[in-house]
Design a protein around this motif. Structure first.
Motif, PDB file in Angstrom:
ATOM      1  N   THR A 266      -7.241   2.678  -0.784  1.00 61.34           N
ATOM      2  CA  THR A 266      -6.518   3.504  -1.754  1.00 61.34           C
ATOM      3  C   THR A 266      -5.591   2.691  -2.655  1.00 61.34           C
ATOM      4  O   THR A 266      -4.811   3.263  -3.402  1.00 61.34           O
TER       5      THR A 266
ATOM      6  N   ASP B  57      -4.222   0.582  -5.742  1.00 58.75           N
ATOM      7  CA  ASP B  57      -4.517   0.502  -7.166  1.00 58.75           C
ATOM      8  C   ASP B  57      -4.747  -0.962  -7.559  1.00 58.75           C
ATOM      9  O   ASP B  57      -4.039  -1.864  -7.102  1.00 58.75           O
ATOM     10  N   CYS B  58      -5.733  -1.177  -8.406  1.00 61.71           N
ATOM     11  CA  CYS B  58      -6.054  -2.538  -8.838  1.00 61.71           C
ATOM     12  C   CYS B  58      -4.866  -3.208  -9.521  1.00 61.71           C
ATOM     13  O   CYS B  58      -4.648  -4.415  -9.368  1.00 61.71           O
TER      14      CYS B  58
ATOM     15  N   CYS C 296     -10.738  -1.710  -4.888  1.00 62.75           N
ATOM     16  CA  CYS C 296      -9.493  -1.062  -5.288  1.00 62.75           C
ATOM     17  C   CYS C 296      -9.814   0.072  -6.252  1.00 62.75           C
ATOM     18  O   CYS C 296     -10.950   0.229  -6.700  1.00 62.75           O
ATOM     19  N   ASN C 297      -8.806   0.869  -6.571  1.00 58.86           N
ATOM     20  CA  ASN C 297      -8.965   2.004  -7.464  1.00 58.86           C
ATOM     21  C   ASN C 297      -8.481   1.658  -8.868  1.00 58.86           C
ATOM     22  O   ASN C 297      -7.480   0.960  -9.031  1.00 58.86           O
TER      23      ASN C 297
END
Length: 243
Positions: free
Chosen positions: A72, A74-75, A109-110
């Motif tokens: 979960t 974030d990039c 990653c998201n």
């Protein structure tokens, strides 16, 4: 019988021929030089690009990067070595500039895997001392006068953006500790200094034996050592500093 006629060449024609040869030579030299410069620039760009690619051959590089599906994170929150950020060399030193960051293809990653971050334009060796960590050496005298310095390897913190290599050499002050406490040394000097306890604690064995058999120099040596320890002039025998 055949007769060879003399070859007559005008001076003007000779000069024109010589100039043509010279111009042709210069032209060929320029072409060769330009070709070499082009290959050199292409090689430099290739090398700079390779320096910005995250190398995951070492398993140590993977331990802090999300590699499993369902992550979960974030990039845009990832740091080196999970992402590689680069910037051109034309930025103004000290000014805020945009770095283009790319997430390694192996990282999960998201969000977008290419994004921008804003940071100061500077080389990695110009970062502040709290932004990089350096290998400490314990083979120098921290109490020497004048102050001793040594050259060691330093590495920029993962969350810091900078230009150039993230590992560099730096000359730092000799300052290390072996765990000797200043308060303990001072208490020993004031209470058991007559028996050389403070000297033994600091590692000065010869002076400690001298104080023991002279009863602290009849009290004078005891007072002098207490004063020297109090002003940090007398320290551990291994050259380290107090904690």
């Amino acid at each position: 019988m055949c007769r060879f006629l003399p070859l007559r060449v005008a001076v003007k024609d000779s000069l024109v021929l010589i100039l043509l040869v010279i111009f042709n030579t210069i032209h060929m030299t320029d072409l060769a030089k330009n070709d070499m410069d082009l290959h050199s620039k292409q090689s430099k760009v290739k090398d700079d690009t390779n320096n910005n690619i995250v190398n995951f051959k070492n398993s140590e590089d993977l331990k802090n990067c999300p590699m499993k599906q369902g992550n979960t994170s974030d990039c845009s929150t990832l740091n080196y070595p999970c992402v590689a950020c680069d910037r051109g060399w034309d930025c103004v030193y000290g000014a805020d500039t945009n770095y283009t960051c790319r997430v390694n293809t192996n990282v999960v990653c998201n969000g977008l895997k290419t994004f921008n971050r804003t940071a100061m334009c500077r080389f990695c060796y110009q970062t502040e001392k709290w932004e990089h960590r350096c290998d400490q050496k314990a083979n120098c005298n921290s109490l020497a006068s004048p102050t001793k310095y040594y050259l060691t390897n330093c590495t920029v913190s993962d969350d810091v953006l900078c230009l150039g290599k993230r590992k560099f050499l730096k000359k730092i002050r000799c300052s290390w500790t072996s765990g000797t406490r200043w308060g303990t040394a001072l208490i020993l000097a004031l209470t058991l200094g007559g028996f050389g306890a403070d000297r033994f604690y600091l590692g000065h064995w010869q002076e400690g034996i001298g104080k023991l058999f002279s009863f602290g120099g009849l009290g004078v040596w005891t007072l002098v050592d207490a004063l020297l320890i109090g002003i940090h002039h007398l320290g551990p025998a291994d050259g380290s500093v107090y904690i």
